[in-house]
Design a protein around this motif. Structure first.
Motif, PDB file in Angstrom:
ATOM      1  N   CYS A  41      48.222 -15.840  56.190  1.00 43.07           N
ATOM      2  CA  CYS A  41      47.958 -17.258  56.444  1.00 43.07           C
ATOM      3  C   CYS A  41      47.051 -17.452  57.651  1.00 43.07           C
ATOM      4  N   TRP A  42      47.297 -16.675  58.712  1.00 42.56           N
ATOM      5  CA  TRP A  42      46.487 -16.841  59.915  1.00 42.56           C
ATOM      6  C   TRP A  42      45.077 -16.292  59.714  1.00 42.56           C
ATOM      7  N   LEU A 103      53.443 -23.987  59.922  1.00 42.28           N
ATOM      8  CA  LEU A 103      53.303 -25.036  58.915  1.00 42.28           C
ATOM      9  C   LEU A 103      52.606 -26.255  59.503  1.00 42.28           C
ATOM     10  N   ALA A 104      53.010 -26.660  60.719  1.00 39.78           N
ATOM     11  CA  ALA A 104      52.392 -27.817  61.363  1.00 39.78           C
ATOM     12  C   ALA A 104      50.933 -27.551  61.711  1.00 39.78           C
ATOM     13  N   THR A 109      45.206 -28.577  60.527  1.00 35.76           N
ATOM     14  CA  THR A 109      43.872 -28.024  60.306  1.00 35.76           C
ATOM     15  C   THR A 109      43.283 -28.523  58.991  1.00 35.76           C
ATOM     16  N   ALA A 110      44.114 -28.548  57.952  1.00 33.79           N
ATOM     17  CA  ALA A 110      43.645 -28.958  56.630  1.00 33.79           C
ATOM     18  C   ALA A 110      43.221 -30.423  56.607  1.00 33.79           C
ATOM     19  N   THR A 111      43.831 -31.250  57.442  1.00 34.06           N
ATOM     20  CA  THR A 111      43.539 -32.686  57.428  1.00 34.06           C
ATOM     21  C   THR A 111      42.599 -33.113  58.551  1.00 34.06           C
ATOM     22  N   ALA A 112      42.121 -32.157  59.360  1.00 38.63           N
ATOM     23  CA  ALA A 112      41.251 -32.499  60.496  1.00 38.63           C
ATOM     24  C   ALA A 112      39.921 -33.057  59.989  1.00 38.63           C
ATOM     25  N   SER A 113      39.506 -34.182  60.564  1.00 41.45           N
ATOM     26  CA  SER A 113      38.229 -34.806  60.207  1.00 41.45           C
ATOM     27  C   SER A 113      37.255 -34.839  61.372  1.00 41.45           C
ATOM     28  N   SER A 114      37.658 -34.241  62.491  1.00 44.54           N
ATOM     29  CA  SER A 114      36.799 -34.189  63.675  1.00 44.54           C
ATOM     30  C   SER A 114      37.179 -32.959  64.480  1.00 44.54           C
ATOM     31  N   ILE A 115      36.346 -32.609  65.451  1.00 45.49           N
ATOM     32  CA  ILE A 115      36.655 -31.461  66.297  1.00 45.49           C
ATOM     33  C   ILE A 115      37.926 -31.728  67.107  1.00 45.49           C
ATOM     34  N   GLY A 116      38.180 -33.000  67.421  1.00 40.39           N
ATOM     35  CA  GLY A 116      39.428 -33.344  68.109  1.00 40.39           C
ATOM     36  C   GLY A 116      40.649 -33.016  67.271  1.00 40.39           C
ATOM     37  N   GLY A 117      40.542 -33.198  65.952  1.00 44.81           N
ATOM     38  CA  GLY A 117      41.639 -32.846  65.061  1.00 44.81           C
ATOM     39  C   GLY A 117      41.909 -31.352  65.053  1.00 44.81           C
ATOM     40  N   LEU A 118      40.839 -30.555  65.163  1.00 39.07           N
ATOM     41  CA  LEU A 118      41.028 -29.103  65.237  1.00 39.07           C
ATOM     42  C   LEU A 118      41.743 -28.710  66.522  1.00 39.07           C
ATOM     43  N   TYR A 119      41.375 -29.340  67.643  1.00 38.56           N
ATOM     44  CA  TYR A 119      42.078 -29.062  68.891  1.00 38.56           C
ATOM     45  C   TYR A 119      43.556 -29.453  68.771  1.00 38.56           C
ATOM     46  N   LEU A 120      43.823 -30.591  68.137  1.00 35.82           N
ATOM     47  CA  LEU A 120      45.202 -31.034  67.951  1.00 35.82           C
ATOM     48  C   LEU A 120      45.995 -30.037  67.114  1.00 35.82           C
ATOM     49  N   SER A 121      45.332 -29.409  66.147  1.00 37.79           N
ATOM     50  CA  SER A 121      46.022 -28.449  65.289  1.00 37.79           C
ATOM     51  C   SER A 121      46.468 -27.208  66.048  1.00 37.79           C
ATOM     52  N   ARG A 122      45.877 -26.933  67.205  1.00 37.65           N
ATOM     53  CA  ARG A 122      46.277 -25.765  68.000  1.00 37.65           C
ATOM     54  C   ARG A 122      47.558 -26.008  68.789  1.00 37.65           C
ATOM     55  N   LEU A 179      40.489 -25.471  52.115  1.00 38.49           N
ATOM     56  CA  LEU A 179      41.437 -24.957  51.128  1.00 38.49           C
ATOM     57  C   LEU A 179      42.271 -23.801  51.686  1.00 38.49           C
ATOM     58  N   ALA A 180      41.689 -22.984  52.556  1.00 38.86           N
ATOM     59  CA  ALA A 180      42.445 -21.892  53.167  1.00 38.86           C
ATOM     60  C   ALA A 180      43.602 -22.424  53.998  1.00 38.86           C
ATOM     61  N   ALA A 181      43.361 -23.514  54.714  1.00 39.62           N
ATOM     62  CA  ALA A 181      44.420 -24.104  55.543  1.00 39.62           C
ATOM     63  C   ALA A 181      45.533 -24.686  54.679  1.00 39.62           C
ATOM     64  N   TRP A 182      45.166 -25.333  53.565  1.00 37.29           N
ATOM     65  CA  TRP A 182      46.199 -25.856  52.660  1.00 37.29           C
ATOM     66  C   TRP A 182      47.044 -24.719  52.092  1.00 37.29           C
ATOM     67  N   THR A 183      46.400 -23.624  51.710  1.00 35.93           N
ATOM     68  CA  THR A 183      47.124 -22.470  51.176  1.00 35.93           C
ATOM     69  C   THR A 183      48.070 -21.881  52.227  1.00 35.93           C
ATOM     70  N   ALA A 184      47.591 -21.794  53.480  1.00 32.39           N
ATOM     71  CA  ALA A 184      48.421 -21.274  54.566  1.00 32.39           C
ATOM     72  C   ALA A 184      49.611 -22.185  54.850  1.00 32.39           C
ATOM     73  N   THR A 185      49.436 -23.484  54.668  1.00 32.26           N
ATOM     74  CA  THR A 185      50.545 -24.424  54.861  1.00 32.26           C
ATOM     75  C   THR A 185      51.671 -24.130  53.876  1.00 32.26           C
ATOM     76  N   ILE A 186      51.304 -23.904  52.617  1.00 31.56           N
ATOM     77  CA  ILE A 186      52.305 -23.593  51.591  1.00 31.56           C
ATOM     78  C   ILE A 186      52.980 -22.251  51.893  1.00 31.56           C
ATOM     79  N   GLY A 187      52.180 -21.248  52.266  1.00 33.00           N
ATOM     80  CA  GLY A 187      52.742 -19.937  52.581  1.00 33.00           C
ATOM     81  C   GLY A 187      53.725 -19.989  53.733  1.00 33.00           C
ATOM     82  N   SER A 188      53.425 -20.769  54.764  1.00 29.93           N
ATOM     83  CA  SER A 188      54.321 -20.892  55.914  1.00 29.93           C
ATOM     84  C   SER A 188      55.622 -21.576  55.535  1.00 29.93           C
ATOM     85  N   ALA A 189      55.544 -22.550  54.638  1.00 34.80           N
ATOM     86  CA  ALA A 189      56.765 -23.217  54.173  1.00 34.80           C
ATOM     87  C   ALA A 189      57.659 -22.237  53.421  1.00 34.80           C
TER      88      ALA A 189
END
Length: 477
Positions: A41-42, A103-104, A109-122, A179-189
């Motif tokens: 996933c990572w 999972l979070a 990451t999958a829903t990020a629409s800006s670079i700020g969203g990517l920072y939030l995902s960390r 799509l990779a981030a969505w797949t990783a979300t499912i794998g983590s769950a």
């Protein structure tokens, strides 16, 4: 947590654990499987992230480096906190929390629409420490003599994901960068559900230590079995009362870190991990960008190259770790691999073609993998059993700490001097550690019979610390 009877050597060798009533090999198999999934996933994000940063309007290696630095800073803080928390609540607890954090992270990451969203995902990655939890679990279920091998299996598990994950991420990028981030979300769950449903808690090593604390002067010695007691229930005679991280909050945690850092040999180990780790991380942190900028690879081919490196790690973990460390010893492996990495990075600075890069990845992957296994195994043996969680947390936090500095440092060097200067910087940083060894500012405890063979960078003749150590060994003989 319950207060079980301690398992003797028979249990540690492969019997049922007295608390979980789950065969040890099944317990470990579940842990290893989920580390594989965790790594897939990572690593599925690795070849895609530089391109995702560009797609969100933050192009350039420095922007990518800043995101990596932010991630490493969060991991550094989380690593320091996770060790004492794991000593208190157990490795299974941290494993479950780590997959919840994963999972979070991937969902954001999958829903990020800006670079700020990517920072939030960390941000959730502050609690993303599944490898630390797995190391603690297998350490608790192994003997000292088996420590390097079982820790190597954790690394093998991660290497499987390291091999498969980038290729999966690059392949999925053909449809969407998210799509990779969505797949990783499912794998983590899936992993979170498995940990909660299938793995019971292990006994807390600190609680076991208190239960079996011997009377003063009992004279029994630690025999290296699971936990910190012998088969007859007696504890290590030299073991100091552990710091109780259940009380005292931050002060107790800091005290636990200080106690570990003051153990004999630990400061030298940590110095090596900082300098060797920083030298390697400078190159590794920009590897995806280097493939993109210097070699012009798309996400799919970028992922294939990363998977190739992962396959080298996997083969090395499965075939080399146990035999090499058993034959040469952990100190000799550390020294030899540090010297080998300097040579590899010098060669990488002169690398001009993809074929040259692929060839040089072989010694790069093997030397780095062997150094990490040998030094981590020696670190767990240098501390008391009830301090291993904290020691492993320091190890992981140092790794995150050097990665706070390495992306920005590497990007700055690349922007000013070109990408060929990045491996030169790595060689220089690891070279500093070898110089410190030669000057006696640090020491790797090579066997007395092997010091003469090494001579430079590890012989016992240079530095006051080595002379003192040599005199002490002569007295013992």
């Amino acid at each position: 947590m319950t207060g079980p009877e301690h398992a003797g050597p028979t249990d540690a060798a492969g019997g049922r654990h007295p608390v979980t009533r789950l065969p040890k090999h099944w317990y470990l198999a579940i842990v290893y499987f989920n580390i594989v999934l965790y790594s897939i996933c990572w690593m599925a994000q690795a070849p895609v992230l530089p391109y995702l940063v560009d797609s969100l309007g933050a192009s350039g290696s420095m922007q990518y480096a800043r995101l990596q630095t932010a991630f490493s800073a969060i991991q550094f803080i989380g690593g320091l906190v996770s060790g004492p928390l794991m000593d208190r609540y157990g490795g299974r607890w941290l494993l479950a929390v780590s997959f919840g954090a994963s999972l979070a992270c991937y969902g954001l990451t999958a829903t990020a629409s800006s670079i700020g969203g990517l920072y939030l995902s960390r941000v959730p990655t502050v609690l993303q420490h599944a490898v630390l939890a797995a190391r603690a679990i297998v350490t608790q279920l192994s003997s000292d003599g088996d420590r390097a091998r079982v820790l190597g299996y954790v690394a093998v598990s991660y290497s499987v994901g390291f091999t498969v994950g980038p290729a999966i991420g690059g392949w999925l990028s053909a449809w969407s960068l998210q799509l990779a981030a969505w797949t990783a979300t499912i794998g983590s769950a899936v992993s979170l559900i498995m940990i909660l449903a299938l793995l019971p808690d292990l006994p807390n090593p600190t609680d076991v230590h208190h239960k079996h604390q011997p009377t003063k002067g009992s004279g029994e010695e630690h025999n290296g079995t699971t936990g910190d007691v012998q088969a007859d229930g007696t504890a290590h005679a030299d073991a100091a009362p552990p710091t109780d991280t259940k009380k005292g909050g931050v002060k107790a945690m800091l005290s636990a870190f200080v106690e570990v850092a003051r153990r004999p040999g630990v400061p030298d180990l940590l110095l090596g991990k900082v300098l060797v780790g920083l030298g390697s991380a400078v190159y590794q942190s920009l590897f995806g960008v280097l493939l993109k900028q210097q070699y012009g690879l798309d996400p799919n081919r970028n992922g294939m190259v990363m998977s190739y490196v992962g396959s080298l790690l996997l083969l090395g973990q499965g075939l080399l770790v146990g035999p090499v460390i058993a034959a040469a010893g952990e100190p000799a492996v550390e020294l030899g691999c540090a010297a080998a990495l300097v040579g590899v990075f010098l060669a990488l600075s002169a690398c001009r073609t993809m074929w040259q890069l692929l060839v040089l990845m072989v010694p790069y992957a093997v030397a780095g993998m062997l150094y990490n296994n040998a030094s981590t195994s020696r670190l767990t043996k240098a501390v008391l059993p009830q301090q291993r969680g904290t020691a492993l947390a320091i190890d992981m936090s140092l790794s995150s700490g050097v990665r706070m500095l390495s992306p920005t440092l590497g990007a700055a060097v690349a922007d000013r001097l070109g990408y060929q200067a990045v491996p030169l910087l790595g060689a220089g940083l690891i070279g500093l550690f070898l110089v410190a060894l030669q000057l006696g500012l640090a020491r790797i405890p090579l066997p007395k019979s092997g010091r003469g063979r090494w001579g430079l960078f590890g012989g016992g003749g240079s530095g006051s610390r080595d002379r003192v150590a040599s005199k002490e060994e002569d007295k013992e003989d």
